[in-house]
Scaffold this motif. Structure first.
Motif, PDB file in Angstrom:
ATOM      1  N   VAL A 105      -6.083  10.863  13.199  1.00 18.61           N
ATOM      2  CA  VAL A 105      -7.022  10.919  11.918  1.00 18.61           C
ATOM      3  C   VAL A 105      -6.767  12.125  11.315  1.00 18.61           C
ATOM      4  N   LEU A 106      -7.168  13.126  11.977  1.00 24.07           N
ATOM      5  CA  LEU A 106      -7.063  14.663  11.368  1.00 24.07           C
ATOM      6  C   LEU A 106      -5.794  14.857  11.050  1.00 24.07           C
ATOM      7  N   VAL A 107      -4.584  14.633  11.568  1.00 18.77           N
ATOM      8  CA  VAL A 107      -3.103  14.845  11.157  1.00 18.77           C
ATOM      9  C   VAL A 107      -3.173  14.429   9.509  1.00 18.77           C
ATOM     10  N   VAL A 108      -3.356  13.006   9.522  1.00 18.58           N
ATOM     11  CA  VAL A 108      -3.104  12.094   8.302  1.00 18.58           C
ATOM     12  C   VAL A 108      -4.148  12.675   7.391  1.00 18.58           C
ATOM     13  N   ALA A 109      -5.272  13.005   7.608  1.00 20.83           N
ATOM     14  CA  ALA A 109      -6.146  13.407   6.621  1.00 20.83           C
ATOM     15  C   ALA A 109      -5.836  14.681   5.939  1.00 20.83           C
ATOM     16  N   ALA A 110      -5.197  15.472   7.008  1.00 21.35           N
ATOM     17  CA  ALA A 110      -4.711  16.838   6.305  1.00 21.35           C
ATOM     18  C   ALA A 110      -3.596  16.744   5.547  1.00 21.35           C
ATOM     19  N   ILE A 111      -3.062  15.594   5.732  1.00 20.02           N
ATOM     20  CA  ILE A 111      -1.551  15.400   4.864  1.00 20.02           C
ATOM     21  C   ILE A 111      -2.116  14.611   3.357  1.00 20.02           C
ATOM     22  N   GLY A 112      -3.242  14.224   3.625  1.00 17.47           N
ATOM     23  CA  GLY A 112      -3.921  13.799   1.952  1.00 17.47           C
ATOM     24  C   GLY A 112      -4.533  12.513   2.248  1.00 17.47           C
TER      25      GLY A 112
ATOM     26  N   VAL B 114     -11.781  19.228  22.209  1.00 16.60           N
ATOM     27  CA  VAL B 114     -12.134  19.024  20.847  1.00 16.60           C
ATOM     28  C   VAL B 114     -11.572  20.181  19.853  1.00 16.60           C
ATOM     29  N   LEU B 115     -11.681  21.449  20.353  1.00 18.09           N
ATOM     30  CA  LEU B 115     -11.384  22.477  19.235  1.00 18.09           C
ATOM     31  C   LEU B 115      -9.779  22.620  19.541  1.00 18.09           C
ATOM     32  N   VAL B 116      -9.180  22.523  20.759  1.00 21.37           N
ATOM     33  CA  VAL B 116      -7.750  22.744  20.748  1.00 21.37           C
ATOM     34  C   VAL B 116      -7.053  21.352  20.008  1.00 21.37           C
ATOM     35  N   VAL B 117      -7.348  20.178  20.162  1.00 22.83           N
ATOM     36  CA  VAL B 117      -6.793  19.000  19.661  1.00 22.83           C
ATOM     37  C   VAL B 117      -6.894  19.092  18.168  1.00 22.83           C
TER      38      VAL B 117
ATOM     39  N   ALA C  10      -4.191  19.338  15.361  1.00 22.91           N
ATOM     40  CA  ALA C  10      -4.040  18.230  14.583  1.00 22.91           C
ATOM     41  C   ALA C  10      -4.175  18.538  13.032  1.00 22.91           C
ATOM     42  N   ALA C  11      -4.901  19.132  12.737  1.00 19.52           N
ATOM     43  CA  ALA C  11      -5.461  19.472  11.322  1.00 19.52           C
ATOM     44  C   ALA C  11      -4.410  20.588  10.876  1.00 19.52           C
ATOM     45  N   ILE C  12      -3.759  21.613  11.664  1.00 21.45           N
ATOM     46  CA  ILE C  12      -2.855  22.547  11.233  1.00 21.45           C
ATOM     47  C   ILE C  12      -1.483  21.628  11.266  1.00 21.45           C
ATOM     48  N   LEU C  13      -1.102  20.670  12.231  1.00 23.19           N
ATOM     49  CA  LEU C  13       0.192  19.944  12.115  1.00 23.19           C
ATOM     50  C   LEU C  13       0.210  19.472  10.486  1.00 23.19           C
ATOM     51  N   GLY C  14      -0.950  18.541  10.355  1.00 25.52           N
ATOM     52  CA  GLY C  14      -0.887  17.890   8.962  1.00 25.52           C
ATOM     53  C   GLY C  14      -0.695  18.814   7.810  1.00 25.52           C
TER      54      GLY C  14
END
Length: 184
Positions: free
Chosen positions: A1-8, A34-37, A41-45
């Motif tokens: 969810v965080l990856v896809v949200a960071a993409i937009g 939680v902090l690491v994953v 995920a946010a950085i990857l997105g």
């Protein structure tokens, strides 16, 4: 969810982080995990968006903006990124998150140096993940109320920034029109 949200994609990433903080408080998940994953995920997105802008260029960004009806948001994000550089990356990670994906794209299109993008992105996402997970921990018994409040404040900040940038552009356009009229 965080990856896809960071993409937009319009997903409740902040709500997820607050809920995860609540789960940490209930000892259902580990704080460190939680902090690491979440951060990764946010950085990857974010970097996916930067890469699309950097390697797909203007055509890709314009196509995405048209597809999601965000042409004006993209232009505002570009103005925001061009004017503020590193602070635009940092603050769009955790304070004005609605502009984050578009700042990623515009940073890539404008060729913002990758190492600097990486530094400010990691710093901003760390603040975001740590901040909202901590809120979830502190207010585990009031997560529903807190997520509504945080969402409203985030949209209010985004609206204020958009209004300020629009007002600034409108002012500049009035001055240009006055100069053109004076020349005639």
């Amino acid at each position: 969810v965080l990856v896809v949200a960071a993409i937009g994609a319009p997903l409740p990433a902040t709500l997820l982080l607050i809920a995860l903080g609540s789960f940490v408080e209930q000892e259902q998940v580990a704080f460190r995990d939680v902090l690491v994953v979440g951060g990764a995920a946010a950085i990857l997105g974010d970097h996916a968006g930067y890469g699309v802008g950097r390697f797909g260029g203007r055509l890709a960004v314009d196509a995405l903006a048209r597809r999601f009806h965000r042409e004006t948001v993209v232009r505002r994000a570009e103005v925001f990124a061009a004017r503020w550089g590193a602070p635009s990356i940092f603050f769009s990670r955790w304070l004005v998150t609605a502009l984050g994906p578009w700042v990623n794209l515009s940073s890539g299109v404008t060729g913002y140096p990758y190492a600097r993008f990486l530094f400010w992105d990691v710093l901003g996402e760390s603040v975001w993940v740590l901040g909202y997970v901590t809120l979830g921990i502190l207010f585990a018994d009031r997560v529903e109320y807190l997520t509504g409040l945080v969402g409203n404040i985030g949209w209010l900040l985004a609206a204020l920034i958009v209004a300020a940038l629009s007002g600034w552009e409108l002012r500049r356009e009035f001055h240009r029109a006055a100069r053109r009229a004076a020349r005639r």
